[in-house]
Enzyme design. Sequence first.
Site, PDB file in Angstrom:
ATOM      1  CD  GLU A 261      -0.022 -14.066   6.220  1.00  0.00           C
ATOM      2  OE1 GLU A 261       0.284 -13.520   5.140  1.00  0.00           O
ATOM      3  OE2 GLU A 261      -1.175 -14.074   6.677  1.00  0.00           O
ATOM      4  CB  CYS A 295       6.372  -9.731   3.016  1.00  0.00           C
ATOM      5  SG  CYS A 295       5.304  -8.926   4.198  1.00  0.00           S
TER       6      CYS A 295
END
Length: 513
Positions: A261, A295
């Site tokens: 990720e 993010c």
Amino acid sequence: ASAVLSSLDLPTSGEPVAGVYHAHTKGWHGSGDLQESKSPATGEVLARVRTASQDEVDAALTSARRAYESWRTVPAPKRGEVLRQVRTALNERIDDLGKLVSLEMGKGRGEVQEFVDEMDLAVGLSRSIGGTLVPSERSHHQMMEVANPLGVVGVITAFNFPNAVFGWNFSLSFITGNATVWKPAPTTPLTAIATTKIVQSVLEANKLDAGLAALVCGGGETGEALVNDKRVDLLSFTGSEARGREVGMKVAGRFGQSLLELGGNNAATVLPDANMQLALRATTFAALGTSGQRCTSTRRLFLHSSIAPHFLSSLTSAYKKITAERIGHPLDSKTLVGPLHTADAVKRFESAVETAKSQGGEILAGGNVVKMDGELSGGNWVEPTIVLVKDVERCQIMQQETFAPILYVTTFETLEEAIALNNSVAQGLSSSLFTQNLASAMQFIGATGSDTGIININGSTSGAEIGAPFGGNKSTGWGRESGGDAWKAYCRWSSCTLNFSNELGLAQGVSFD
Ligand code: NAD
């Protein structure tokens, strides 16, 4: 700060806090280097933490392996029942833990709520997960996909998700029958220690092996020890693209499995038929919330040329008002923009702004470091920044993720052009389209549309729910965590064929007479 620490059973005496939980002695240790946990808002050292030595990482992996060997035989709904108790225990401490996340990272309670939500999902899954039955072409045969526990799951987390990403991984790993070893970011160890204490209290009450939820605080070397160890069957890594690339290759080199990720470079596109108030609020929230350190933060904004002047003037006014009135301590309810995480992050912000200017970007709002008064003077403060980019080819800094509240804005004429801009970066995490037109929305989510793992129509790029899988494509790493079918990655899968006749059945019509 000391009230928050003591509410979570963390020492406040100034003595270093132990950052490793030893399953065999059921005690807290740490004989590696000392780490500092600092408040990004004030610069105050909240605590020093004793990290794991390489021997302690080794011991944690041995304990985790042993714990997995008994846990894998416990029926999944019974594992779910223990997780339900962890959910209750964590939820009881949600305010204290949320405050600790704010103090240590700058985010808030929502982070812990996400862990609670994930446990709700996983408890339900513990009663329903399984493979499918598949029809066989051979008579008196049955095929089925069988999911078994995988082993040890290593979880390495990033500073900006100090609690929830561990929560996604732990919840699914636990109900699928695995043991978890967590290596948190070096700057957020206290959140990890407090969380592990809560999980361990439930394991202890149920007389379960403490090795099911091991914690090894440390830096890159501690992470590498998990990455390189064959006892880690699945390595779940959240962090930068540069680190993730190395981690992915190393784990693949030993034929382990990884979930990556990594960074995002998310864009929002506004069409002329959009609800402009909604688009404005959503974009502002996603671009400057958490000071651009999600993010999924919006980093690029594409405006149709017909609405660009009006939209930009409203956006710039909103930024100026927020900068004047709403930058502050994360625990202050008035605050909309908190600090950057470290002094280095402030330097990276300054350097990105300078590069953007040298590559033709025009600063419409912000662009500066902020000097705060009083106790906030020791924190890491910057102005949320809007950069107008007329020549996208020249402004190469737009291709990178700078983990700061910098929003690059450019204009387009057609949806196809906006989609091409959206997809022109290496990363593929999240994107948004603002429109009232169904055909445009369907084009954006379809085969010729946005290539990101998360797509929002009339919603912000940041702020995903746990029900759907979370993750990105391309250099964001292709990982999927949290909801949907993400649980499948935590299982050892076998396609099983059962013959319930006395004849040898061969597929593809092969005879062996
Ligand atoms: P980082 O890459 O610096 O560190 C992440 C983790 O990796 C830390 O725990 C660190 O100690 C560890 N690490 C460092 N070197 C290592 C090595 N050689 N081997 C193994 N582990 C090592 O990232 P960061 O600054 O903490 O986090 C910000 C980044 O994370 C951003 O790029 C952000 O986009 C990304 N992120 C992505 C997601 C997502 O879901 N896609 C979520 C949160 C953050």
